[in-house]
Design an enzyme around this catalytic site. Structure first.
Site, mmCIF file in Angstrom:
data_model
loop_
_atom_site.group_PDB
_atom_site.id
_atom_site.type_symbol
_atom_site.label_atom_id
_atom_site.label_comp_id
_atom_site.label_asym_id
_atom_site.label_seq_id
_atom_site.Cartn_x
_atom_site.Cartn_y
_atom_site.Cartn_z
ATOM 1 N N LEU A 1 54.300 82.936 -119.111
ATOM 2 C CA LEU A 1 53.270 82.368 -119.984
ATOM 3 C C LEU A 1 53.938 81.584 -121.108
ATOM 4 C CD1 LEU A 1 50.643 85.258 -120.281
ATOM 5 C CD2 LEU A 1 50.393 83.080 -119.074
ATOM 6 N N CYS B 1 62.013 75.698 -105.950
ATOM 7 C CA CYS B 1 61.047 76.607 -105.311
ATOM 8 C C CYS B 1 59.593 76.332 -105.653
ATOM 9 C CB CYS B 1 61.414 78.047 -105.665
ATOM 10 S SG CYS B 1 63.103 78.433 -105.194
ATOM 11 N N ALA C 1 54.887 78.310 -122.665
ATOM 12 C CA ALA C 1 54.527 76.893 -122.534
ATOM 13 C C ALA C 1 55.752 76.011 -122.710
ATOM 14 C CB ALA C 1 53.470 76.539 -123.571
#
Ligand code: UGA
Length: 425
Positions: free
Chosen positions: A250, A260, A252
């Site tokens: 999470l 991948c 940013a």
């Protein structure tokens, strides 16, 4: 057990060494002579913290050896791990040429029963294809099993991840093969999910896509936070403490890169399209990710007075994340390309990656000197605690654009810099 690892990249080499640690005899097969030469000498041909030490130890102890002799390697080993690349095709799907070549070689040279394991990230249904490719080249009907056993290690922390996995996925059709695989992983203290090959293949794509979705979610939310003058890091913390959400992925920034996520999310989208069952949520994940570096550049442009032309910008970090020399789909390189297109004088630095280009400098000081702005492109620790006060004295203008939200904004601002992160208010 005698284990053959086909393909000696991040996944293959790490997997092989982990099995050496567990007391198995491992052979690494690769057709690239340069890679083999390095590995035989106990040297890694890529950067991965901690791995070379393990490699040189197991090479010296003769627990692992490397070869390009496919015939001999297939004949002499019981379990064969396919760890070759599955690059992205133009339409986003995974290219299975290397997997097919390996499967056909196994079929051709198989002399006794084998367990063939796909560790490469392969689309749903590949285990069935591997079975077909192997059988198609057999000269005698020797029984074999195809098992899907995806890998979840990350570059930069490959060793810890492979030694301490959250779970092990075994997708097998026969009880016998499943039991051999369980025995192989008996020293790992984590849950084992035993399922069929198709579900196992889907688990790998679903895991990477879900993590990519978390990143795109927080990045798109960051744009809204920017408009509303909210610190997105606080939002990440606030929602991440909910155990149902979790704090990871999470953070940013300028978007996800690497070999991948971009490849795998696109491949799953392609599988879904082929089934006539589109995964529209993932299509948006990709779109947000493509937009993110451009969004950040627009912010930089505005902050620098609406014009980038002839500005000198120092970009710190080239790899797609810290602790790797991998620049595949690196947000930093996307940013640099864009800045160059805008006639910016770009200067770059990376602690490990060598671009071999005229605008790369050896030291951070040389890179930053004379710049109108510094952009943090990769979250290397090397950039976290720089002597910004002194660096500022050498800059033309005191602008810092933190594409990774990695600096302490208050400290930086206190030094007299104009600071801009990704909704890092
Ligand atoms: C990823 C998965 O995390 C592994 O579990 C998986 O095995 C691997 O792909 C693979 O399929 O082989 P990796 O690509 O090495 O591993 O790197 P990550 O640490 O997942 O980071 C991917 C990208 O997301 C990086 O550009 C990173 O900077 C970015 N990221 C990550 C964010 O922007 N924010 C975050 O919060 C986390």
């Amino acid at each position: 057990m005698k284990i053959l690892i086909v393909g000696t990249g991040y996944v293959g080499t790490t997997t092989g060494l982990i099995f050496c640690e567990m007391g198995h005899q491992v052979t690494g097969l690769d057709l690239d002579t340069h890679k083999l030469k390095a590995l035989k000498a106990g040297k890694l041909y890529f950067y991965e913290p901690g791995l070379e030490e393990l490699l040189s130890r197991h090479v010296a102890a003769k627990n692992i050896f490397f070869t390009k002799n496919t015939k001999k390697a297939v004949k002499e080993n019981d379990i064969i791990f396919i760890c070759v690349g599955t690059p992205k095709e133009a339409d986003g799907s995974a290219n299975l040429t290397y997997v097919k070549n390996v499967a056909e070689s196994i079929g051709k040279y198989m002399n006794k029963s084998k367990i063939i394991v796909t560790k490469s990230t392969v689309p749903v249904g590949t285990a069935e294809l591997v079975e077909k490719w192997v059988a198609g080249k057999q000269t005698a009907p020797i029984p074999f099993d195809v098992v899907s056993n995806p890998e979840f290690l990350r570059e930069g922390t490959a060793l810890q991840d492979a030694l301490n996995p959250d779970r092990i996925i075994i997708g097998a059709t026969s009880e016998e093969a499943r039991n051999v695989m369980k025995e192989l992983y008996q020293d790992f203290h984590c849950p084992i999910v035993a399922t069929n090959p198709k579900a196992s293949e889907m688990i790998k794509y679903a895991a990477n896509s879900f993590l990519a979705m978390k990143i795109s979610f927080i990045n798109e939310l960051a744009r809204l936070c920017d408009d509303l003058n909210i610190n997105v890091n606080d939002v990440s913390k606030g929602i991440g403490l909910d155990q149902r959400i979790g704090p990871q992925f999470l953070h940013a920034g300028m978007g996800f890169g690497g070999s991948c996520f971009p490849k795998d999310v696109n491949a799953l989208i392609q599988t879904a399209k082929e089934q006539g069952q589109p995964l529209s949520i993932l299509e948006r994940v990709v779109k947000v990710n493509e937009e993110q570096p451009l969004y950040f550049i627009e912010k930089i442009k505005q902050a620098l007075g609406g014009k980038l032309e002839n500005k000198t910008i120092a970009v710190l970090g080239l790899s797609f994340k810290a602790n790797t020399d991998d620049t595949r789909e690196s947000p930093s390189l996307i940013l640099i390309e864009r800045l160059l297109a805008e006639q910016v004088v770009v200067k770059v630095h990376d602690p490990i990656v060598k671009l071999g280009s005229a605008y790369q400098y050896h030291t951070i000081e040389e890179t930053v000197s004379g710049a109108d702005a510094v952009v943090l492109g990769t979250d290397w620790d090397d950039y976290k605690n720089l002597d910004w006060a002194n660096l500022k004295l050498t800059m033309k203008q005191p602008f810092i654009f933190d594409g990774r939200n990695m600096l302490d904004k208050e400290n930086i601002v206190a030094l007299g810099f104009h600071y801009l992160g990704v909704a890092n208010h």
